[in-house]
Design a protein around this motif. Structure first.
Motif, PDB file in Angstrom:
ATOM      1  N   GLU A 234       0.738  -0.968   0.050  1.00  0.00           N
ATOM      2  CA  GLU A 234       0.155   0.192  -0.496  1.00  0.00           C
ATOM      3  C   GLU A 234       0.671   0.900   0.232  1.00  0.00           C
ATOM      4  N   ALA A 235       1.141   2.079  -0.624  1.00  0.00           N
ATOM      5  CA  ALA A 235       1.614   3.442  -1.112  1.00  0.00           C
ATOM      6  C   ALA A 235       1.596   4.446  -0.205  1.00  0.00           C
ATOM      7  N   GLN A 236       0.784   4.520   0.752  1.00  0.00           N
ATOM      8  CA  GLN A 236       0.754   5.408   2.345  1.00  0.00           C
ATOM      9  C   GLN A 236       1.227   4.182   3.311  1.00  0.00           C
ATOM     10  N   ILE A 237       0.861   3.339   3.079  1.00  0.00           N
ATOM     11  CA  ILE A 237       1.792   2.055   4.003  1.00  0.00           C
ATOM     12  C   ILE A 237       3.097   2.635   4.170  1.00  0.00           C
ATOM     13  N   LEU A 238       3.636   2.124   2.879  1.00  0.00           N
ATOM     14  CA  LEU A 238       5.231   1.832   2.549  1.00  0.00           C
ATOM     15  C   LEU A 238       6.057   3.316   2.524  1.00  0.00           C
ATOM     16  N   GLY A 239       4.958   4.561   2.000  1.00  0.00           N
ATOM     17  CA  GLY A 239       5.561   5.664   2.205  1.00  0.00           C
ATOM     18  C   GLY A 239       6.125   6.295   4.060  1.00  0.00           C
TER      19      GLY A 239
ATOM     20  N   PRO B  29      16.162   8.268   0.616  1.00  0.00           N
ATOM     21  CA  PRO B  29      15.984   6.883   0.474  1.00  0.00           C
ATOM     22  C   PRO B  29      16.087   6.713  -1.080  1.00  0.00           C
ATOM     23  N   TYR B  30      16.418   5.492  -1.398  1.00  0.00           N
ATOM     24  CA  TYR B  30      16.910   4.657  -2.131  1.00  0.00           C
ATOM     25  C   TYR B  30      16.509   3.620  -2.444  1.00  0.00           C
ATOM     26  N   VAL B  31      15.287   3.410  -3.265  1.00  0.00           N
ATOM     27  CA  VAL B  31      14.040   2.407  -3.462  1.00  0.00           C
ATOM     28  C   VAL B  31      14.152   0.709  -4.183  1.00  0.00           C
ATOM     29  N   ILE B  32      14.928   0.031  -3.601  1.00  0.00           N
ATOM     30  CA  ILE B  32      14.647  -1.432  -4.633  1.00  0.00           C
ATOM     31  C   ILE B  32      13.604  -2.338  -5.048  1.00  0.00           C
ATOM     32  N   GLY B  33      12.967  -2.767  -5.390  1.00  0.00           N
ATOM     33  CA  GLY B  33      12.208  -4.117  -5.497  1.00  0.00           C
ATOM     34  C   GLY B  33      10.868  -3.212  -5.381  1.00  0.00           C
ATOM     35  N   LEU B  34      10.252  -2.047  -5.954  1.00  0.00           N
ATOM     36  CA  LEU B  34       9.709  -1.660  -5.524  1.00  0.00           C
ATOM     37  C   LEU B  34       9.084  -1.686  -7.366  1.00  0.00           C
ATOM     38  N   ASP B  35       9.752  -1.336  -8.245  1.00  0.00           N
ATOM     39  CA  ASP B  35       9.280  -1.351  -8.984  1.00  0.00           C
ATOM     40  C   ASP B  35       9.149  -2.487 -10.599  1.00  0.00           C
TER      41      ASP B  35
ATOM     42  N   ASP C 139       1.190   9.065  -3.495  1.00  0.00           N
ATOM     43  CA  ASP C 139       0.452   9.131  -2.415  1.00  0.00           C
ATOM     44  C   ASP C 139       1.684   8.667  -1.264  1.00  0.00           C
ATOM     45  N   PHE C 140       2.523   7.574  -1.971  1.00  0.00           N
ATOM     46  CA  PHE C 140       3.399   6.927  -1.450  1.00  0.00           C
ATOM     47  C   PHE C 140       4.827   8.596  -0.934  1.00  0.00           C
ATOM     48  N   GLY C 141       4.479   9.360  -2.244  1.00  0.00           N
ATOM     49  CA  GLY C 141       5.574  10.766  -1.419  1.00  0.00           C
ATOM     50  C   GLY C 141       4.798  11.630  -0.267  1.00  0.00           C
ATOM     51  N   ALA C 142       3.596  11.703  -0.738  1.00  0.00           N
ATOM     52  CA  ALA C 142       3.282  12.683   0.447  1.00  0.00           C
ATOM     53  C   ALA C 142       3.386  11.823   1.936  1.00  0.00           C
TER      54      ALA C 142
ATOM     55  N   ASP D 169       5.854  -7.920   4.486  1.00  0.00           N
ATOM     56  CA  ASP D 169       4.843  -8.235   5.018  1.00  0.00           C
ATOM     57  C   ASP D 169       4.849  -7.606   5.986  1.00  0.00           C
ATOM     58  N   ALA D 170       5.472  -8.280   7.078  1.00  0.00           N
ATOM     59  CA  ALA D 170       5.914  -8.177   8.723  1.00  0.00           C
ATOM     60  C   ALA D 170       6.265  -6.656   9.119  1.00  0.00           C
ATOM     61  N   GLU D 171       6.705  -6.346   8.601  1.00  0.00           N
ATOM     62  CA  GLU D 171       7.159  -4.810   8.669  1.00  0.00           C
ATOM     63  C   GLU D 171       6.670  -4.004   8.526  1.00  0.00           C
ATOM     64  N   LEU D 172       5.064  -3.490   7.267  1.00  0.00           N
ATOM     65  CA  LEU D 172       4.443  -2.755   7.257  1.00  0.00           C
ATOM     66  C   LEU D 172       3.645  -3.304   7.377  1.00  0.00           C
ATOM     67  N   GLU D 173       3.422  -4.137   8.333  1.00  0.00           N
ATOM     68  CA  GLU D 173       1.939  -4.310   9.057  1.00  0.00           C
ATOM     69  C   GLU D 173       1.985  -4.069  10.375  1.00  0.00           C
ATOM     70  N   ARG D 174       3.738  -4.182  10.800  1.00  0.00           N
ATOM     71  CA  ARG D 174       4.161  -3.511  12.385  1.00  0.00           C
ATOM     72  C   ARG D 174       3.294  -1.832  12.324  1.00  0.00           C
ATOM     73  N   VAL D 175       3.906  -1.000  11.517  1.00  0.00           N
ATOM     74  CA  VAL D 175       4.017   0.119  11.009  1.00  0.00           C
ATOM     75  C   VAL D 175       2.626   0.610  11.166  1.00  0.00           C
ATOM     76  N   TYR D 176       1.732  -0.691   9.993  1.00  0.00           N
ATOM     77  CA  TYR D 176       0.007  -0.224  10.311  1.00  0.00           C
ATOM     78  C   TYR D 176      -0.509  -0.470  11.629  1.00  0.00           C
TER      79      TYR D 176
END
Length: 428
Positions: free
Chosen positions: A212-217, A229-235, A252-255, A294-301
């Protein structure tokens, strides 16, 4: 004349001697002192004349702002290009308010809105539709080219211009954006320099599905703060072409990186202009590494606080679009809402739902049959800033706001929901 640290050319020195008047002298003095604080060695020309201002609202307490604007207009001073500005705070036909809420808005908060908008017109406002946080969209037209030097503010616009467009702009504050647009110069430091655009974080996205753009950002912003940051793997999830989908995602990611941290520039491997040209050579040798799975994104959320009095209460109002939605996003949300309503056997949304977009995108979207069908479900379309609405203490007390915007969550008591969760709430 003040003894400045940076080297100034004869044109600039003449302004500082007062040869273009006292007001212009003060404007340039402010720009130079700002540059001196950050060690700038010189001023460089603004090459994209149209600027974007962050201050869009006529709060009564901003007296020095209105006094400065009056001084500018009295001296006949205008920006060298046209101005776009952040969204208006109010739209009563589409974002209704009860009598008490309106009293607070009209008599306490935005008491000088009309006056301030008149001042903006005098210094170079582009047109009546110039109020949006997504000025860079094609429909709005304030779109810099790669390498352009800007004098902008608004964190989400600056990070988009730097990252997705490859323009160059520091995170300016209100009035510094206008001052740079007036004199046509900005101090050369930070993101205006090649060295300032190198990445000090290597971010490795190792999720099993498109984040999810908003959570990754949000995760990246909270980790790297003001660094690059230089993001690898999103492309691999959003492709290697800056099409409408990729641009909307990165908007949305950048915001989220800018509001949940203070990111003013990011690079996406294989996608954003400088990353395509220079690749991982943009990453500094001593860069730190942040791995996101996945676990890190869920932790942040799950770390996001719920600011409501009752955490298990149901939301009463949904805001979709902060920053303003792109045309593609308006169409996608319309499709999703109508599809889910049909699937659930409903004709109307289950809660008050407001989608926000720029006035130009709004006009384009309203001309479609799709929008006409969406409006019949009870969804409202507006071009206001949701933050300006939720800043009203009466609104905050009366409404439990749900949103899929991490920026709105950060700056208000709104509760964040993933897009699929918010869609389910909206459609009942």
């Amino acid at each position: 004349m003040i003894d400045y640290k940076m080297e100034l050319n004869e044109e600039q020195l003449a302004i500082l001697r007062g040869e273009q008047g006292e007001v212009m002298q003060q404007v340039l003095e402010t720009i130079v002192l700002f540059g001196d604080i950050f060690g700038a060695k010189r001023l460089v020309p603004v090459t994209h004349a149209d600027t974007h201002l962050v201050t869009s609202f006529g709060l009564g307490v901003l007296k020095p702002l209105y006094e400065t604007m009056d001084q500018l207009t009295a001296a006949g001073i205008k920006a060298k290009g046209k101005l776009t500005v952040d969204p208006r705070p109010l739209d009563y036909p589409n974002v209704r308010c009860n009598p008490i809420e309106r009293i607070v808005f009209d008599k306490v908060m935005y008491t000088r809105q009309a006056e301030y908008e008149a001042q903006l017109k005098k210094v170079g406002l582009k047109n009546e539709n110039a109020f949006t946080c997504t000025c860079y969209l094609d429909e709005v037209g304030n779109t810099p080219k790669k390498g352009d030097i800007l004098s902008w503010a608004e964190s989400s616009a600056v990070v988009y211009a730097n990252s997705v467009l490859g323009a160059r702009c520091n995170r300016n504050s209100g009035m510094l954006d206008l001052f740079g647009a007036i004199v046509g110069y900005v101090p050369e430091f930070g993101f205006l320099l090649d060295e300032g655009r190198r990445a000090t974080w290597r971010v490795e996205v190792k999720t099993t599905k498109k984040p999810e753009a908003q959570i990754l950002g949000s995760a990246i912003g909270m980790k790297v703060m003001e660094e690059v940051p230089y993001v690898i793997g999103l492309d691999k999830f959003i492709g290697n072409t800056l099409d409408d989908d990729a641009k909307s995602y990165l908007k949305d990611f950048g915001a989220a990186t800018a509001s949940n941290g203070a990111v003013g520039l990011y690079h996406i491997d294989g996608l954003t202009p400088e990353a395509v040209e220079q690749g991982q050579s943009l990453i500094a040798e001593d860069a730190k590494t942040y791995v996101i799975d996945d676990a890190e994104l869920e932790r942040v959320y799950k770390s996001y606080p719920v600011m409501w009095k009752k955490a298990d209460a149901k939301p009463t109002l949904a805001f979709i679009g902060c920053p303003h939605l792109s045309y593609k996003q308006c169409c996608d949300w319309a499709d999703d809402i109508m599809r889910e309503l049909a699937r659930k056997g409903r004709k109307k949304v289950a809660m008050r739902t407001i989608m926000t977009t720029s006035p130009d995108v709004e006009a384009k979207f309203r001309s479609t049959d799709k929008c006409a069908k969406l409006l019949k479900t009870g969804v409202k379309i507006t071009s206001i800033c949701p933050l300006m609405y939720t800043n009203n203490p009466v609104c905050m007390a009366m409404h439990r706001v749900a949103t899929s915007s991490n920026k709105l969550r950060t700056y208000s008591a709104a509760r964040y929901y993933k897009e699929a969760e918010l869609l389910d709430l909206v459609t009942g």
